[in-house]
Scaffold this motif. Sequence first.
Motif, PDB file in Angstrom:
ATOM      1  N   ALA A 118       0.833  -1.207   0.000  1.00 24.06           N
ATOM      2  CA  ALA A 118       0.000   0.000   0.000  1.00 24.06           C
ATOM      3  C   ALA A 118       0.866   1.256   0.000  1.00 24.06           C
ATOM      4  O   ALA A 118       0.611   2.209  -0.747  1.00 24.06           O
ATOM      5  CB  ALA A 118      -0.935  -0.006   1.199  1.00 24.06           C
ATOM      6  N   VAL A 119       1.912   1.265   0.847  1.00 20.99           N
ATOM      7  CA  VAL A 119       2.802   2.429   0.905  1.00 20.99           C
ATOM      8  C   VAL A 119       3.601   2.558  -0.388  1.00 20.99           C
ATOM      9  O   VAL A 119       3.748   3.658  -0.942  1.00 20.99           O
ATOM     10  CB  VAL A 119       3.739   2.336   2.124  1.00 20.99           C
ATOM     11  N   MET A 120       4.115   1.448  -0.900  1.00 19.63           N
ATOM     12  CA  MET A 120       4.894   1.484  -2.136  1.00 19.63           C
ATOM     13  C   MET A 120       4.072   2.000  -3.309  1.00 19.63           C
ATOM     14  O   MET A 120       4.604   2.639  -4.220  1.00 19.63           O
ATOM     15  CB  MET A 120       5.420   0.075  -2.458  1.00 19.63           C
ATOM     16  N   ASN A 121       2.782   1.743  -3.287  1.00 20.97           N
ATOM     17  CA  ASN A 121       1.901   2.189  -4.369  1.00 20.97           C
ATOM     18  C   ASN A 121       1.396   3.613  -4.178  1.00 20.97           C
ATOM     19  O   ASN A 121       0.610   4.108  -4.987  1.00 20.97           O
ATOM     20  CB  ASN A 121       0.712   1.246  -4.514  1.00 20.97           C
ATOM     21  N   GLY A 122       1.825   4.248  -3.095  1.00 23.84           N
ATOM     22  CA  GLY A 122       1.428   5.640  -2.874  1.00 23.84           C
ATOM     23  C   GLY A 122      -0.012   5.822  -2.441  1.00 23.84           C
ATOM     24  O   GLY A 122      -0.596   6.905  -2.624  1.00 23.84           O
ATOM     25  N   GLU A 123      -0.596   4.805  -1.810  1.00 23.96           N
ATOM     26  CA  GLU A 123      -1.967   4.921  -1.321  1.00 23.96           C
ATOM     27  C   GLU A 123      -2.051   5.980  -0.228  1.00 23.96           C
ATOM     28  O   GLU A 123      -1.105   6.191   0.530  1.00 23.96           O
ATOM     29  CB  GLU A 123      -2.468   3.590  -0.762  1.00 23.96           C
ATOM     30  N   THR A 124      -3.196   6.635  -0.132  1.00 24.22           N
ATOM     31  CA  THR A 124      -3.427   7.620   0.924  1.00 24.22           C
ATOM     32  C   THR A 124      -4.355   7.076   2.006  1.00 24.22           C
ATOM     33  O   THR A 124      -4.565   7.726   3.026  1.00 24.22           O
ATOM     34  CB  THR A 124      -4.030   8.910   0.354  1.00 24.22           C
ATOM     35  N   MET A 125      -4.920   5.877   1.761  1.00 25.93           N
ATOM     36  CA  MET A 125      -5.833   5.279   2.727  1.00 25.93           C
ATOM     37  C   MET A 125      -5.642   3.768   2.747  1.00 25.93           C
ATOM     38  O   MET A 125      -5.472   3.135   1.704  1.00 25.93           O
ATOM     39  CB  MET A 125      -7.279   5.604   2.363  1.00 25.93           C
ATOM     40  N   THR A 126      -5.645   3.203   3.936  1.00 17.36           N
ATOM     41  CA  THR A 126      -5.636   1.749   4.103  1.00 17.36           C
ATOM     42  C   THR A 126      -6.521   1.430   5.289  1.00 17.36           C
ATOM     43  O   THR A 126      -7.447   2.166   5.605  1.00 17.36           O
ATOM     44  CB  THR A 126      -4.198   1.207   4.275  1.00 17.36           C
ATOM     45  N   GLY A 127      -6.244   0.328   5.985  1.00 18.10           N
ATOM     46  CA  GLY A 127      -7.057  -0.006   7.136  1.00 18.10           C
ATOM     47  C   GLY A 127      -6.842  -1.428   7.574  1.00 18.10           C
ATOM     48  O   GLY A 127      -5.865  -2.083   7.193  1.00 18.10           O
ATOM     49  N   VAL A 128      -7.759  -1.919   8.392  1.00 18.53           N
ATOM     50  CA  VAL A 128      -7.731  -3.298   8.860  1.00 18.53           C
ATOM     51  C   VAL A 128      -9.104  -3.915   8.639  1.00 18.53           C
ATOM     52  O   VAL A 128     -10.123  -3.225   8.679  1.00 18.53           O
ATOM     53  CB  VAL A 128      -7.328  -3.395  10.344  1.00 18.53           C
ATOM     54  N   THR A 129      -9.102  -5.223   8.422  1.00 17.79           N
ATOM     55  CA  THR A 129     -10.336  -5.959   8.141  1.00 17.79           C
ATOM     56  C   THR A 129     -10.351  -7.243   8.944  1.00 17.79           C
ATOM     57  O   THR A 129      -9.332  -7.937   9.037  1.00 17.79           O
ATOM     58  CB  THR A 129     -10.421  -6.324   6.637  1.00 17.79           C
ATOM     59  N   THR A 130     -11.505  -7.573   9.503  1.00 16.10           N
ATOM     60  CA  THR A 130     -11.704  -8.915  10.055  1.00 16.10           C
ATOM     61  C   THR A 130     -12.663  -9.661   9.136  1.00 16.10           C
ATOM     62  O   THR A 130     -13.645  -9.087   8.650  1.00 16.10           O
ATOM     63  CB  THR A 130     -12.262  -8.890  11.488  1.00 16.10           C
ATOM     64  N   PHE A 131     -12.357 -10.942   8.900  1.00 13.24           N
ATOM     65  CA  PHE A 131     -13.200 -11.745   8.008  1.00 13.24           C
ATOM     66  C   PHE A 131     -13.149 -13.205   8.435  1.00 13.24           C
ATOM     67  O   PHE A 131     -12.149 -13.669   8.993  1.00 13.24           O
ATOM     68  CB  PHE A 131     -12.747 -11.598   6.548  1.00 13.24           C
TER      69      PHE A 131
END
Length: 312
Positions: A118-131
């Motif tokens: 995510a950081v390498m791709n220059g994303e400005t938003m991420t998060g966490v998911t439970t599944f």
Amino acid sequence: MGTPEFACAGLEAILASDFARVKAVVTVPDKPAGRGQQLHFSDVKVCALKHQLPILQPEKLKDETFIEQLKQYDADVFVVVAFRILPEEVYSLPRKGAFNLHASLLPNYRGAAPIQRAVMNGETMTGVTTFFLNPQVDCGDIIDQVEVPIGENETTGELYDHLMVVGADLIIKTLKAIDEGTVSCQKQIPNNQEIKPAPKILKDDMLIDWNRPAKNIFNQIRGLSPYPGSFARIASKEGKTFVVKCYQASLTDERSKNIPGTLQIVDNQHIYVSAADVLIELQTIQFEGKKRMQAGEFLRGWHSDNFDLILF
């Protein structure tokens, strides 16, 4: 069930809760590490030992003895964080299911390196998911998600620490929802756009291509910091090649006038490198055989006259 520090925060959160009891911890077998090849415990094992919890360390997850041990614990739910791919024989055991905490906003960044990618791709938003786990890796029904912004200069290490805390909170929220029977799952239905993957980081991902735009290189450097680190090579006048790892950099607005990879040393304090468009300043580096240093500290002991001033 988990291995690295990222999983320890969730374990500690469950232990501190007033409604859940940890019956056992499952982690990887001890492995020889370091020059002395002494056995190394996973972070999760260290945490479990501190709290005197039963620990299972199966070599094979389909081992009948291991599965029988799990059955004996008669668990309501399995919590999985940064562990191995569980076979159905394992994740189908608990009465209320087995769920995983993943460090991305699924369905994007399924795979082994969601934070780094995510950081390498220059994303400005991420998060966490439970599944909930199912036969396909990282493809189970989503229980809950929390969005987390990525700072413009944030490294993977910094984001990792942030997501670890947010993820621990989400584990508790998820457990409460399962306990109270209020879970409302969502299928991982991709949008019209292509799903972004998060495969394991390989050596080719670490090598810096100075022919790329500076912003891409900057994101690569911070995305691979502090581990495993991006790198370039430099040659001495005698023709020997050395590896230079890069851990921290900054963008400039000065246009590149030299071929990509060309080094410029200013005031014996600053290291600038030409990218395809503008200069990048390298701030924290590690020259082969040396410790990690700030640029100014490194330059005070480096004889630049002995090297071809171009990174490749």
